[in-house]
Design an enzyme around this catalytic site. Sequence first.
Site, short mmCIF file in Angstrom:
data_model
loop_
_atom_site.label_atom_id
_atom_site.label_comp_id
_atom_site.label_asym_id
_atom_site.label_seq_id
_atom_site.Cartn_x
_atom_site.Cartn_y
_atom_site.Cartn_z
N GLU A 42 0.80 -1.23 0.00
CA GLU A 42 0.00 0.00 0.00
C GLU A 42 0.84 1.28 0.00
O GLU A 42 0.30 2.35 -0.26
CB GLU A 42 -0.94 0.01 1.21
CG GLU A 42 -0.26 0.23 2.53
CD GLU A 42 -1.09 1.09 3.46
OE1 GLU A 42 -2.26 1.37 3.13
OE2 GLU A 42 -0.57 1.50 4.50
N HIS A 71 -4.12 3.30 2.67
CA HIS A 71 -3.62 4.12 1.56
C HIS A 71 -3.93 3.52 0.18
O HIS A 71 -3.43 4.01 -0.83
CB HIS A 71 -2.10 4.32 1.68
CG HIS A 71 -1.71 5.14 2.86
ND1 HIS A 71 -2.33 6.34 3.19
CD2 HIS A 71 -0.75 4.96 3.81
CE1 HIS A 71 -1.78 6.83 4.28
NE2 HIS A 71 -0.82 6.01 4.69
N HIS A 179 1.16 -1.85 9.03
CA HIS A 179 0.80 -0.43 9.17
C HIS A 179 1.79 0.38 9.99
O HIS A 179 2.08 1.51 9.63
CB HIS A 179 -0.60 -0.24 9.77
CG HIS A 179 -1.02 1.20 9.86
ND1 HIS A 179 -1.21 1.99 8.74
CD2 HIS A 179 -1.28 2.02 10.93
CE1 HIS A 179 -1.58 3.21 9.11
NE2 HIS A 179 -1.62 3.25 10.43
N HIS A 181 4.99 -0.17 10.44
CA HIS A 181 6.30 -0.23 9.77
C HIS A 181 7.44 -0.59 10.71
O HIS A 181 8.60 -0.51 10.31
CB HIS A 181 6.63 1.10 9.07
CG HIS A 181 5.69 1.46 7.95
ND1 HIS A 181 6.04 2.32 6.92
CD2 HIS A 181 4.41 1.08 7.70
CE1 HIS A 181 5.02 2.45 6.08
NE2 HIS A 181 4.02 1.71 6.55
#
Length: 273
Positions: A42, A71, A179, A181
Amino acid sequence: MSTLRVLVLGDIVGAPGCAVFEKHIAKLRQEYKIDAVIVNGENSADGKGITPRIAKFFKQNGVDVVTTGNHIWAKRDIYSYLNDNKDVLRPANFPNGCPGVGVTTFSCGAFTVGVINLQARTFMREQVSCPFRAAESILTYLKTKTSIILVDFHGEATSEKMGLAYYLDGQISALVGTHTHVQTADNRVLPGGTAYITDLGMAGALNSMIGMKKGAIIQSILTQMPTKFEVETQGPMVLCGVWIDIDTHTGKALAIERIYIVDNDVQLNGTEQ
């Protein structure tokens, strides 16, 4: 006992993420004897969204399914691709009128593998439906096709990710979070046989903030003023994920191990954007 080994990689961030993925994917396949590959894409287009060209880049590099998150709608040219293809997922708990699907299956040798993409609600802006109920609904028919099922749960809060993992423990092979990271060190197989990790981490610049240049983000924190996030292109780069061994008869996970590669020599020339 027959087993399937699935490699799942965290958010691929911009050209640096694509570059470090492209450099290492073949070696990872060979070294760990990987049967199937799932990546979260994403953030692969300029740090936000994904394009049809990047989706094809992943496919050309042997990725079976690309999952996404909040995203997914950042690049409008992915909308028609989502309607025409099922190898890139958007979260299943977005409203039904959204382009694309949030669940798919693919063949891996003699086996069918199911993949579900869900988005969390805690600390997330989008008003998606309950991911717990969405998972329940999907599993009623997906489990008639296969017992090998992996879930990418895209969200911010550890508690929500862990809660869904326990809720589905024994019904799915694995739940991996994306999400934030930042790779967590809590990978394990839950009592019912579901592999779990709160967050896979990312592929992108190591000395960054979630793959973005840190200076602008820190300034935004200090001033509370809006700022444009830009992908950090300076190395070293990092590539994070896990491999998961799954019993093909029961669909239960046997092991989950983290992968964390730091690469000082990645070149961005010609990398997908």
